[in-house]
Design an enzyme around this catalytic site. Structure first.
Site, mmCIF file in Angstrom:
data_model
loop_
_atom_site.group_PDB
_atom_site.id
_atom_site.type_symbol
_atom_site.label_atom_id
_atom_site.label_comp_id
_atom_site.label_asym_id
_atom_site.label_seq_id
_atom_site.Cartn_x
_atom_site.Cartn_y
_atom_site.Cartn_z
ATOM 1 N N GLY A 173 61.554 -19.425 135.058
ATOM 2 C CA GLY A 173 60.939 -18.137 135.373
ATOM 3 C C GLY A 173 60.393 -18.112 136.785
ATOM 4 O O GLY A 173 60.611 -17.173 137.553
ATOM 5 N N ASP A 174 59.686 -19.175 137.153
ATOM 6 C CA ASP A 174 59.149 -19.291 138.511
ATOM 7 C C ASP A 174 60.272 -19.421 139.538
ATOM 8 O O ASP A 174 60.247 -18.772 140.589
ATOM 9 C CB ASP A 174 58.246 -20.522 138.605
ATOM 10 C CG ASP A 174 56.868 -20.285 138.001
ATOM 11 O OD1 ASP A 174 56.300 -19.218 138.234
ATOM 12 O OD2 ASP A 174 56.371 -21.188 137.305
ATOM 13 N N ILE A 175 61.233 -20.276 139.255
ATOM 14 C CA ILE A 175 62.295 -20.529 140.230
ATOM 15 C C ILE A 175 63.174 -19.301 140.412
ATOM 16 O O ILE A 175 63.588 -18.983 141.528
ATOM 17 C CB ILE A 175 63.117 -21.752 139.805
ATOM 18 C CG1 ILE A 175 62.247 -23.007 139.896
ATOM 19 C CG2 ILE A 175 64.364 -21.904 140.666
ATOM 20 C CD1 ILE A 175 62.903 -24.256 139.376
#
Length: 392
Positions: A173-175
């Site tokens: 999700g962050d990446i």
């Protein structure tokens, strides 16, 4: 080729990095690898939260988390919530090309540092805001990677068929948000001469849903949730990991020609002639019987032995490397995409921007900055005096 000997794509671009944790720092790390000057704006005495997330690297005081996302950046201590800190940042933004921030939506505007505020002094500013969600009922929901993975469907398709949903081992999700942010910034810079500055909003949730791709296509076509199947594939067989004598080996048979080569590689021509396994549709229908044939076979040799056989026969498959083994892989070393960084006596061969440009260089071999290391270099005298006087 990586390095800093030749021109880099974003040479001359200055980025003000008001991000912490993972999504934002990953985006700005990509921009730094592409040649941008990235000035990381951090809270006095605290800095990026990940500075305190252990373990540290070697005998340094730098956390491995922070080191992996902040190579080659410059660090400035500023409290943006104070008048002096906000004023100093506004002066920096007047000469910057890009601002990237991942505060709670509206926070920068509360400090007088939103896009509409800063564009008054810099019409060409590209301002990128990373958040959990675009406008909607979840706009203000705390957007941790775990939450976004749960809501986006990615956890529902990860894990064993008879087990619970699993969080993918990489914080996708962050990446995902970081990748979209870097792409959006570069896109906005490329059209700035025609369209001026832009405010780009990059969401974690909507971005991760877009990564469902063919999983979404299958769901929309059938009306059924995409199945959770561990390493197996609902439409291909054999397409999964098998346990070997000393580890796991991933097999990816995606065509009838590959199936024939696979049977040759494992010295089981009888499987190719078996009517239960004649076509991929047959193999999917008789998946359990095929697995029963293959599991004891793979258990009889090492993963590397199977890798040699698969390479010899041109069959897609590979050992499942752990995160120690991958950095010992000759492929990674010889492709020249890792840094030569050393921190606290420990080598840190982190992967830099992995794409190749025929006439441009990428990457940086500068170590992550100490908190506030470049404050005096970056701020002008008036701003520095005001910040030191007011504690901003």
């Amino acid at each position: 080729m990586t390095g800093t000997d030749s021109a880099r794509p974003l040479d001359g671009v200055r980025v003000l990095d008001c991000t912490q944790m993972l999504s934002g720092p990953f985006a700005t790390q990509l921009l730094a690898d592409l040649g941008a000057e990235v000035v990381k704006v951090e809270r006095p005495e605290i800095g990026d939260i990940t500075r305190a997330v252990g373990p540290t690297v070697g005998d340094s005081d730098v956390s491995s988390y922070f080191a992996s996302l902040n190579r080659g950046k410059r660090s400035v201590e500023l409290d943006l919530s104070t008048p002096a800190g906000a004023a100093a940042f506004e002066r920096l933004a007047a000469d910057a090309d890009v601002v990237v921030e991942n505060y709670r939506p509206g926070t920068m505007a509360e400090w007088g540092l939103g896009y509409d505020d800063l564009r008054e002094g810099n019409d060409d500013l590209v301002y990128c805001s990373i958040s959990g969600f675009l406008e909607g009922p979840n706009r203000d929901l705390a957007a941790f990677d775990m939450v976004v993975q749960a809501l986006s469907g990615s956890m529902s398709v990860t894990g064993q068929a008879d087990g619970s949903p699993a969080r993918p081992g990489i914080p996708i999700g962050d990446i995902c948000a970081g990748m979209y942010a870097a792409l959006s910034v570069v896109t906005a810079l490329s059209v700035r001469d025609q369209h001026g500055g832009q405010h780009v909003e990059v969401p974690m949730f909507e971005g991760l849903v877009s990564w469902l791709t063919e999983r979404a296509g299958r769901t929309l076509a059938t009306g059924d949730p995409y199945p959770r199947m561990g390493t197996a594939h609902p439409s291909l067989a054999p397409y999964r990991a098998f346990e070997t004598a000393d580890g796991w080996f991933a097999v990816a048979v995606g065509s009838e020609g590959t199936w024939a080569s696979f049977c040759d590689a494992i010295d089981r021509p009888d499987l190719a002639d078996d009517p239960r396994f004649e076509t991929n549709a047959d193999r999917v229908e008789h998946r359990e019987e095929l697995t029963a044939e293959l599991e004891p076979l793979f258990a009889g040799q090492s993963a590397e032995a199977w890798f040699d056989l698969f390479c010899e026969h041109g069959v897609p498959g590979a050992p499942v490397r752990d995160t120690v083994e991958v950095f010992e892989d000759p492929q990674l070393r010889e492709s020249d995409v890792t840094t030569d960084l050393s921190l606290g006596g420990t080598d840190m061969p982190l992967v830099q921007f992995p794409a190749r440009f025929s006439g441009l260089s990428t990457g940086t071999n500068r170590v992550p900055p100490r908190l506030g290391e470049h404050t005096r270099e970056v701020l002008d005298d008036d701003a520095l005096d005001a910040v030191e006087r007011d504690g901003g």
